[in-house]
Design a protein around this motif. Structure first.
Motif, PDB file in Angstrom:
ATOM      1  N   UNK A   1       0.815  -1.220   0.000  1.00 20.95           N
ATOM      2  CA  UNK A   1       0.000   0.000   0.000  1.00 20.95           C
ATOM      3  C   UNK A   1       0.844   1.263   0.000  1.00 20.95           C
ATOM      4  N   UNK A   2       2.164   1.127   0.067  1.00 24.96           N
ATOM      5  CA  UNK A   2       3.068   2.275   0.037  1.00 24.96           C
ATOM      6  C   UNK A   2       3.496   2.554  -1.400  1.00 24.96           C
ATOM      7  N   UNK A   3       4.369   3.537  -1.567  1.00 28.29           N
ATOM      8  CA  UNK A   3       4.909   3.864  -2.891  1.00 28.29           C
ATOM      9  C   UNK A   3       6.244   3.180  -3.151  1.00 28.29           C
TER      10      UNK A   3
ATOM     11  N   UNK B   1      15.060  -1.264  -7.789  1.00 26.26           N
ATOM     12  CA  UNK B   1      13.978  -0.296  -7.957  1.00 26.26           C
ATOM     13  C   UNK B   1      13.242  -0.574  -9.263  1.00 26.26           C
ATOM     14  N   UNK B   2      11.941  -0.388  -9.261  1.00 25.27           N
ATOM     15  CA  UNK B   2      11.144  -0.454 -10.484  1.00 25.27           C
ATOM     16  C   UNK B   2       9.876   0.363 -10.253  1.00 25.27           C
ATOM     17  N   UNK B   3       9.222   0.837 -11.302  1.00 27.25           N
ATOM     18  CA  UNK B   3       8.031   1.679 -11.119  1.00 27.25           C
ATOM     19  C   UNK B   3       6.897   0.874 -10.486  1.00 27.25           C
ATOM     20  N   UNK B   4       6.303   1.423  -9.431  1.00 27.37           N
ATOM     21  CA  UNK B   4       5.193   0.745  -8.756  1.00 27.37           C
ATOM     22  C   UNK B   4       4.077   1.739  -8.462  1.00 27.37           C
ATOM     23  N   UNK B   5       2.885   1.198  -8.295  1.00 26.71           N
ATOM     24  CA  UNK B   5       1.725   1.968  -7.869  1.00 26.71           C
ATOM     25  C   UNK B   5       1.195   1.327  -6.597  1.00 26.71           C
ATOM     26  N   UNK B   6       0.861   2.112  -5.560  1.00 23.43           N
ATOM     27  CA  UNK B   6       0.316   1.513  -4.341  1.00 23.43           C
ATOM     28  C   UNK B   6      -0.900   0.637  -4.643  1.00 23.43           C
ATOM     29  N   UNK B   7      -0.956  -0.524  -4.005  1.00 19.55           N
ATOM     30  CA  UNK B   7      -2.076  -1.446  -4.161  1.00 19.55           C
ATOM     31  C   UNK B   7      -2.786  -1.559  -2.819  1.00 19.55           C
TER      32      UNK B   7
END
Length: 311
Positions: free
Chosen positions: A250-252, A289-295
């Motif tokens: 749920x974080x960035x 590191x890789x691009x993520x969106x909070x889930x």
């Protein structure tokens, strides 16, 4: 005297369990009255769905008058909820292993493989991680975590749970991988054990990381958990805990899971889903590191609960 308009949460005293129901009520904008269930011997050693009289077994925690809405968490909460009279609204969090038709609503994860007209299915476990809480806790812990090197890696340790093993030998391997990452990738490392973590694992983790500027929380003072989630550039979670992986997701921050010896079909379904979503990856000893969106499916579940109950 308790306010009968405030919903109850009934659960055994496992923080990782009842915090899911707390997160649901917070996301729904509801207050709550937490009732910890404490069955006496011999019932505390017997699976709750086999209790002949669940309400009598935990009567001290359930003194009337009852509120109009009661939320159960886990198997013990589910057994108690199923035994309550039908003129109450009963919402069960997690698969109770009891006929779901005995509840008004059941909220489960996809890997529980439970469906029905009164079942809400979500991807991740319910939790209390919100953007507002992360912002507040990040501000509170910013100065206290400032001495540790950036990028900062937060490590969330679980423990043995009957399906996965996190003993001294496994902990030593994970500690060596973290030390190797600190040396190769020049990262700071902060670790929080859980109540389930073997003290021997916590101790060896502390000894291994101390020479490399790492820090392991000792359960003294304020809990840094939310602050670590807020400030981490990457989060590593041992694979035994769906709850902690869900909270980290749920974080960035990118989330990696530390593999453990053992096997769980349900956990495997969850991990594969999260990897397919691109939200988590297995930890292999390097900062990544890789691009993520909070889930975060908790707000959606809370909204759907309110809609179905006409709240």
């Amino acid at each position: 005297m308790s306010d009968i308009s405030i919903p109850w949460i009934v659960s055994e005293g496992l923080a990782g369990l009842y915090s899911q129901a707390v997160g649901l009520t917070e996301a729904a904008g509801l207050p709550h009255d937490l009732r910890i269930l404490k069955p006496p011997a011999p019932w505390k050693w017997i699976t709750a769905r086999f209790w002949p009289n669940p309400l009598a077994t935990v009567a001290e925690s359930l003194k009337a008058p009852f509120p109009p809405l009661i939320i159960g968490a886990g198997g013990m909460g589910g057994a108690v909820l199923a035994a309550l009279r039908r003129n109450l609204l009963r919402v069960q969090v997690q698969n109770p292993r009891i006929d779901p038709r005995r509840y008004d609503l059941v909220i489960v994860n996809r890997h529980d493989e439970l469906t029905g007209p009164n079942v809400i299915v979500i991807r991740t476990a319910l939790h209390r991680v919100t953007p507002a809480r992360l912002a507040a806790e990040g501000a509170r812990w910013k100065d206290r975590l400032a001495p540790y090197r950036r990028p900062l890696v937060a490590v969330l340790l679980g423990g043995n749970n009957g399906r996965y093993r996190l003993d001294r030998d496994v902990g030593a391997k994970l500690a060596a991988d973290l030390v190797g990452m600190a040396q190769r990738d020049r990262v700071g490392i902060v670790v929080t054990p859980s109540r389930r973590t073997d003290p021997a694992v916590t101790g060896l983790m502390r000894e291994a990381l101390r020479p490399h500027g790492g820090w392991v929380w000792d359960f003294q003072g304020e809990n840094p958990y939310f602050g670590m989630l807020a400030l981490a550039d990457m989060i590593i979670v041992t694979q035994d805990s769906v709850s902690m992986i869900s909270e980290a997701a749920a974080t960035t921050a990118p989330v990696m899971f530390a593999p453990l010896p053992g096997s769980s079909r349900r956990q495997g379904i969850f991990l594969r889903m999260m990897m397919n979503e691109g939200r988590i990856r297995p930890f292999a000893g390097r900062f990544t590191q890789w691009p993520v969106t909070p889930m975060d499916d908790t707000p959606e579940a809370a909204m759907e609960m309110r809609r179905r109950l006409g709240m």
